[in-house]
Write an enzyme that holds these catalytic residues in place. Structure first.
Site, PDB file in Angstrom:
ATOM      1  N   CYS A 116     -58.917  82.111  66.897  1.00  0.00           N
ATOM      2  CA  CYS A 116     -59.386  80.723  67.003  1.00  0.00           C
ATOM      3  C   CYS A 116     -60.906  80.613  67.069  1.00  0.00           C
ATOM      4  O   CYS A 116     -61.465  79.548  66.823  1.00  0.00           O
ATOM      5  CB  CYS A 116     -58.771  80.048  68.227  1.00  0.00           C
ATOM      6  SG  CYS A 116     -56.990  80.189  68.267  1.00  0.00           S
ATOM      7  N   HIS A 257     -62.676  73.768  70.236  1.00  0.00           N
ATOM      8  CA  HIS A 257     -61.388  74.217  69.687  1.00  0.00           C
ATOM      9  C   HIS A 257     -60.304  73.332  70.300  1.00  0.00           C
ATOM     10  O   HIS A 257     -60.259  73.145  71.511  1.00  0.00           O
ATOM     11  CB  HIS A 257     -61.180  75.686  70.056  1.00  0.00           C
ATOM     12  CG  HIS A 257     -59.836  76.216  69.722  1.00  0.00           C
ATOM     13  ND1 HIS A 257     -59.170  75.852  68.573  1.00  0.00           N
ATOM     14  CD2 HIS A 257     -59.027  77.083  70.372  1.00  0.00           C
ATOM     15  CE1 HIS A 257     -58.001  76.474  68.545  1.00  0.00           C
ATOM     16  NE2 HIS A 257     -57.887  77.222  69.625  1.00  0.00           N
ATOM     17  N   ASN A 287     -52.970  72.734  67.602  1.00  0.00           N
ATOM     18  CA  ASN A 287     -53.913  73.845  67.550  1.00  0.00           C
ATOM     19  C   ASN A 287     -53.815  74.512  66.175  1.00  0.00           C
ATOM     20  O   ASN A 287     -52.784  75.082  65.840  1.00  0.00           O
ATOM     21  CB  ASN A 287     -53.562  74.833  68.671  1.00  0.00           C
ATOM     22  CG  ASN A 287     -54.446  76.069  68.687  1.00  0.00           C
ATOM     23  OD1 ASN A 287     -55.180  76.341  67.740  1.00  0.00           O
ATOM     24  ND2 ASN A 287     -54.360  76.822  69.776  1.00  0.00           N
TER      25      ASN A 287
HETATM   26  O1  UT7 Z   1     -55.854  79.090  70.728  1.00  0.00           O
HETATM   27  C1  UT7 Z   1     -55.513  79.781  71.912  1.00  0.00           C
HETATM   28  C2  UT7 Z   1     -54.037  79.899  71.997  1.00  0.00           C
HETATM   29  N1  UT7 Z   1     -53.292  79.365  73.047  1.00  0.00           N
HETATM   30  C3  UT7 Z   1     -53.636  78.747  74.183  1.00  0.00           C
HETATM   31  O2  UT7 Z   1     -54.763  78.552  74.468  1.00  0.00           O
HETATM   32  C4  UT7 Z   1     -52.568  78.313  75.120  1.00  0.00           C
HETATM   33  C5  UT7 Z   1     -53.051  78.241  76.534  1.00  0.00           C
HETATM   34  N2  UT7 Z   1     -51.956  77.841  77.420  1.00  0.00           N
HETATM   35  C6  UT7 Z   1     -51.478  76.593  77.452  1.00  0.00           C
HETATM   36  O3  UT7 Z   1     -51.952  75.718  76.783  1.00  0.00           O
HETATM   37  C7  UT7 Z   1     -50.394  76.299  78.460  1.00  0.00           C
HETATM   38  O4  UT7 Z   1     -50.217  77.435  79.283  1.00  0.00           O
HETATM   39  C8  UT7 Z   1     -49.039  75.921  77.809  1.00  0.00           C
HETATM   40  C9  UT7 Z   1     -49.151  74.566  77.147  1.00  0.00           C
HETATM   41  C10 UT7 Z   1     -48.623  76.981  76.805  1.00  0.00           C
HETATM   42  C11 UT7 Z   1     -47.969  75.837  78.890  1.00  0.00           C
HETATM   43  O5  UT7 Z   1     -48.344  74.885  79.880  1.00  0.00           O
HETATM   44  P1  UT7 Z   1     -48.309  75.269  81.416  1.00  0.00           P
HETATM   45  O6  UT7 Z   1     -48.647  74.045  82.158  1.00  0.00           O
HETATM   46  O7  UT7 Z   1     -49.192  76.470  81.610  1.00  0.00           O
HETATM   47  O8  UT7 Z   1     -46.812  75.620  81.638  1.00  0.00           O
HETATM   48  P2  UT7 Z   1     -46.191  76.964  82.212  1.00  0.00           P
HETATM   49  O9  UT7 Z   1     -46.302  78.052  81.199  1.00  0.00           O
HETATM   50  O10 UT7 Z   1     -46.762  77.212  83.567  1.00  0.00           O
HETATM   51  O11 UT7 Z   1     -44.689  76.538  82.321  1.00  0.00           O
HETATM   52  C12 UT7 Z   1     -44.223  75.540  83.232  1.00  0.00           C
HETATM   53  C13 UT7 Z   1     -42.734  75.337  83.017  1.00  0.00           C
HETATM   54  C14 UT7 Z   1     -41.981  76.638  82.905  1.00  0.00           C
HETATM   55  O12 UT7 Z   1     -40.741  76.478  83.593  1.00  0.00           O
HETATM   56  P3  UT7 Z   1     -40.537  77.101  85.031  1.00  0.00           P
HETATM   57  O13 UT7 Z   1     -40.790  78.567  84.866  1.00  0.00           O
HETATM   58  O14 UT7 Z   1     -41.542  76.423  85.901  1.00  0.00           O
HETATM   59  O15 UT7 Z   1     -39.120  76.740  85.302  1.00  0.00           O
HETATM   60  C15 UT7 Z   1     -41.731  76.803  81.430  1.00  0.00           C
HETATM   61  O16 UT7 Z   1     -40.566  77.527  81.167  1.00  0.00           O
HETATM   62  O17 UT7 Z   1     -42.537  74.655  81.772  1.00  0.00           O
HETATM   63  C16 UT7 Z   1     -41.589  75.373  80.971  1.00  0.00           C
HETATM   64  N3  UT7 Z   1     -41.908  75.201  79.576  1.00  0.00           N
HETATM   65  C17 UT7 Z   1     -41.520  74.134  78.862  1.00  0.00           C
HETATM   66  N4  UT7 Z   1     -40.790  73.054  79.176  1.00  0.00           N
HETATM   67  C18 UT7 Z   1     -40.580  72.128  78.223  1.00  0.00           C
HETATM   68  C19 UT7 Z   1     -42.655  76.006  78.760  1.00  0.00           C
HETATM   69  N5  UT7 Z   1     -42.725  75.483  77.529  1.00  0.00           N
HETATM   70  C20 UT7 Z   1     -42.037  74.330  77.568  1.00  0.00           C
HETATM   71  C21 UT7 Z   1     -41.752  73.330  76.605  1.00  0.00           C
HETATM   72  N6  UT7 Z   1     -41.038  72.251  76.981  1.00  0.00           N
HETATM   73  N7  UT7 Z   1     -42.204  73.422  75.340  1.00  0.00           N
END
Ligand code: UT7
Length: 330
Positions: A116, A257, A287
């Site tokens: 990215c 980004h 993204n």
């Molecule tokens: O270009 C660089 C590439 N990528 C990035 O920069 C990504 C950086 N990370 C992020 O943007 C965030 O971490 C995400 C958007 C990927 C995830 O958001 P988060 O607030 O960090 O969520 P989390 O990973 O802490 O997950 C919270 C909960 C989890 O459930 P439990 O374990 O609390 O029961 C996940 O399983 O949300 C769940 N979850 C979802 N729920 C609904 C994860 N993905 C999803 C989804 N829909 N798509």
């Protein structure tokens, strides 16, 4: 002070027609429109059609950038394409694009993979060639078809990514105070496992087993990348401002980004930028990795959010882990 400035003379972007909305994703994985908007700010992304590829999108964006700059492809001295999804392992997307643009002069063309951060890395690289007098016109492109490497059964990643391309034409200017005035490139290879595509390279070449194990798809530890991202985007912004002695008041626009609305908000708020000084199109495109900054730059210029004489800061981070920022006088 370098001999010349590498002024951004034109920009262009290209997005596939097909839209993938949060409602569409609800049908593919267990997720919800509300969750996606709240956690990322994304509403829809663009997805390449059967006849489209990274290079066709890159070529369309480049044509618009060349037209905007009033430069013919035949005048270019170099093409750099930032991508992590080239059409094929070899030849480089930049060479395929040279051919699609109909450029018959045998100029240099190469790809740069910094995920990215790739466009900001490429912009900084192109600037060196112009500032030292090697070339007078360079095409810099960021292009991706992430939909071809995203696993649409993995809700942790499939909601985030989209396809597209953005391009900029840099031209030599006698005023060295135009163009990239400071850049900052960084990497921490120890973070490589946090965001990768494990197979398809020399370590795990394509085989029936790698396909069966879904190793050709993008894998990500979202939570860890998130923590790194907030810290690094803030630090990169700080360095970009300090390098040119700028305060948030001096900067017309931050072009970040388009990774996650929460990451962008957190970093830009910490550095004192009000919302109107931060360009956002994440709701429409998600993204798009290396394409994200140049698409945003093109839309920002063409909608009048920034223009001649303005200071802007481009900032990005991604797989590698890599990060990059450029402080630019338009
Ligand atoms: O270009 C660089 C590439 N990528 C990035 O920069 C990504 C950086 N990370 C992020 O943007 C965030 O971490 C995400 C958007 C990927 C995830 O958001 P988060 O607030 O960090 O969520 P989390 O990973 O802490 O997950 C919270 C909960 C989890 O459930 P439990 O374990 O609390 O029961 C996940 O399983 O949300 C769940 N979850 C979802 N729920 C609904 C994860 N993905 C999803 C989804 N829909 N798509």
């Amino acid at each position: 002070m370098p001999a010349y400035g590498a002024r951004i003379a034109g920009t262009g972007s290209a997005l596939p027609e097909r839209r993938l909305t949060n409602a569409d994703l609800e049908k593919l994985v267990e997720t919800s429109d509300e969750w996606i908007i709240q956690r990322t700010g994304m509403r829809e992304r663009r997805i390449a059609g059967p006849g489209e590829s990274t290079v066709t999108l890159a070529t369309a964006a480049a044509r618009r950038a060349l037209e905007d700059a009033g430069v013919s492809g035949q005048e270019l001295g170099l093409i750099i394409v930032a991508t992590l999804t080239p059409d094929m392992m070899t030849p480089a997307a930049a060479c395929l694009e040279q051919a699609q643009l109909g450029i018959t002069r045998h100029i240099g063309a190469f790809d740069l993979n910094a995920a990215c951060s790739g466009f900001v890395y490429s912009l900084s690289t192109a600037t060196q060639f112009i500032q030292n007098g090697s070339f007078s016109k360079v095409l810099v492109v960021g292009a991706e078809t992430l939909s071809r490497v995203v696993d649409y059964t993995d809700r942790n990643t499939c909601i985030l990514f989209g396809d597209g391309a953005g391009a900029a034409v840099l031209v030599r200017d006698d005023n060295p105070k135009l163009g990239v005035q400071a850049f900052h490139l960084g990497a921490n290879g120890e973070g490589g496992p946090l965001l990768n595509i494990p197979a398809g390279g020399s370590l795990h070449p394509a085989s029936a087993a790698t396909v069966a194990e879904r190793m050709h798809y993008l894998k990500m530890n979202g939570r860890e990348v998130y923590k790194f991202a907030v810290h690094q985007m803030t630090e990169s912004l700080r360095r970009a401002m300090e390098a040119c002695g700028l305060t948030a008041d001096d900067v017309k626009l931050v072009v970040p980004h388009q990774v996650n609305q929460r990451i962008i908000d957190s970093a830009t708020e910490k550095m004192g930028f009000p919302k109107e000084k931060v360009f956002i199109n994440i709701d429409r495109y998600g993204n798009t990795s290396a394409a994200s900054v140049p698409i945003a730059l093109d839309e920002a210029r063409k909608s009048g959010r920034c223009g001649k004489g303005d200071w802007i800061i481009m900032v990005a981070f991604g797989a590698g882990l890599t990060w990059a920022a450029a402080t630019v006088k338009l």
